[in-house]
Design a protein around this motif. Structure first.
Motif, mmCIF file in Angstrom:
data_model
loop_
_atom_site.group_PDB
_atom_site.id
_atom_site.type_symbol
_atom_site.label_atom_id
_atom_site.label_comp_id
_atom_site.label_asym_id
_atom_site.label_seq_id
_atom_site.Cartn_x
_atom_site.Cartn_y
_atom_site.Cartn_z
ATOM 1 N N LYS A 114 0.815 -1.218 0.000
ATOM 2 C CA LYS A 114 0.000 0.000 0.000
ATOM 3 C C LYS A 114 0.845 1.264 0.000
ATOM 4 C CE LYS A 114 -4.183 -1.845 2.171
ATOM 5 N NZ LYS A 114 -5.186 -1.667 3.244
ATOM 6 N N ASP A 207 -5.042 3.578 19.017
ATOM 7 C CA ASP A 207 -4.828 4.674 18.073
ATOM 8 C C ASP A 207 -3.536 4.458 17.291
ATOM 9 O OD1 ASP A 207 -7.143 5.955 18.830
ATOM 10 O OD2 ASP A 207 -6.151 7.401 20.153
ATOM 11 N N SER A 208 -2.524 3.988 17.977
ATOM 12 C CA SER A 208 -1.233 3.731 17.339
ATOM 13 C C SER A 208 -1.299 2.541 16.385
ATOM 14 C CB SER A 208 -0.175 3.472 18.424
ATOM 15 O OG SER A 208 0.972 2.848 17.919
ATOM 16 N N VAL A 211 -3.130 2.074 11.990
ATOM 17 C CA VAL A 211 -2.506 2.120 10.667
ATOM 18 C C VAL A 211 -1.906 0.767 10.295
ATOM 19 C CG1 VAL A 211 -0.283 2.944 11.583
ATOM 20 C CG2 VAL A 211 -0.904 3.403 9.198
ATOM 21 N N TYR A 212 -1.410 0.031 11.269
ATOM 22 C CA TYR A 212 -0.759 -1.252 10.993
ATOM 23 C C TYR A 212 -1.763 -2.362 10.709
ATOM 24 C CZ TYR A 212 3.074 1.353 13.094
ATOM 25 O OH TYR A 212 4.004 2.316 13.385
ATOM 26 N N ALA A 214 -4.104 -2.217 8.810
ATOM 27 C CA ALA A 214 -4.452 -2.152 7.392
ATOM 28 C C ALA A 214 -3.335 -2.682 6.495
ATOM 29 C CB ALA A 214 -4.771 -0.705 7.005
#
Length: 294
Positions: A114, A207-208, A211-212, A214
């Motif tokens: 991505k 929250d951290s 992103v991972y 995905a």
């Protein structure tokens, strides 16, 4: 091979048991140079053996921090093979080696589909990249690979000084050590939330982690470690969060970090998660970490 083993032994001694992983330390903003170099000098004084420049970093990001310190190892974590030509990386490595011998470590990885338009056959591309670095004279003993799966861990053993796995658990570290054997450097990254309230700590961690979740390279790694699809849903189960992040009081955080060493890690690259900007430098949290790990 004996030269690589000798260099790797020296590398383990240089980086020590603990380092700091930070995106903020890689900033190229000229107005922040003084802030970055002061922070690097502080980390060296606190006893951390290495700093790991998060994101797609390069030797250019490392130079100011190396110039501001005496012994600190500065490493990329990671430099994407898709965005840096081997010849350019080799030239930058040679220049740093000439001016500051032994201070820079080249951390390489394949990034994610991505994030890289040209992402094709990543393992083969990584092998070709290493071949080109060999031809350009970058020693295997001065590079490490961001490896999660077995094949890339084997490549870290055979073509580099070791591995710098990201977003892993002590169970992964034990498996990685079994594949690597005793000699290569094993330096996992581990996230720490210096928060004692469970709800607050897990909210910061989720929250951290968002992103991972995905990125299939990570989610596949979690599944290999025995987590389920249910663990990956809705921002991550408490079980997943508690495995990937250390939170709580000082004794609990220290025990969680030490678990990586007990599983076979030589060095742990600690990333502070506090809900702030990834470009921020959480210097007070770094001081707290140095104190609790001393």
């Amino acid at each position: 091979m004996s030269d690589v083993l000798e260099e790797t032994a020296g590398l383990k001694e240089k980086v020590g048991r603990y380092g700091i992983w930070s995106v903020g330390l890689r900033s190229e903003d000229p107005s922040r140079r003084g802030e970055l170099t002061e922070a690097a000098a502080d980390l060296e004084e606190l006893g951390f053996g290495a700093v790991w420049l998060g994101g797609n970093s390069s030797a250019r990001n490392a130079l100011p921090l190396i110039e501001a310190t005496r012994t600190l190892t500065v490493a990329t974590s990671i430099q994407s093979i898709w965005e840096h030509e081997p010849a350019d990386s080799a030239a930058a490595f040679e220049a740093l080696e000439a001016s500051h011998p032994g201070r820079f470590l080249l951390g390489l990885g394949v990034s994610h589909a991505k994030l890289a338009d040209q992402y094709r056959r990543p393992y083969s591309a990584l092998v070709a990249h290493l071949d080109a670095l060999d031809a350009a004279g970058v020693p295997a003993g001065r590079r490490v690979l961001a490896a999660l799966g077995p094949r890339t861990l084997e490549l870290s053993r055979d073509r580099a000084a070791g591995s710098i796995p990201y977003l892993v658990t002590p169970e992964h570290t034990a498996r990685a050590r079994e594949i690597l054997g005793a000699a290569p450097l094993l330096a996992p990254e581990f996230k720490v939330v210096l928060e004692t309230d469970p709800a607050r700590a897990r909210a910061l961690a989720r929250d951290s982690l968002a992103v991972y979740l995905a990125l299939p390279n990570y989610t596949n790694s979690f599944l290999r470690l025995g987590f389920t699809e249910d663990d990956l849903a809705d921002g991550g189960s408490d079980r997943l969060i508690d495995a990937l992040y250390a939170w709580g009081g000082e004794d609990r955080v220290r025990d969680r970090v030490d678990a990586f060493h007990q599983a076979g890690a030589d060095h742990v690259a600690i990333q502070v998660v506090d809900g702030g900007s990834r470009d921020a430098l959480p210097r007070e949290a770094w001081r707290r970490l140095a104190s609790l790990l001393a």
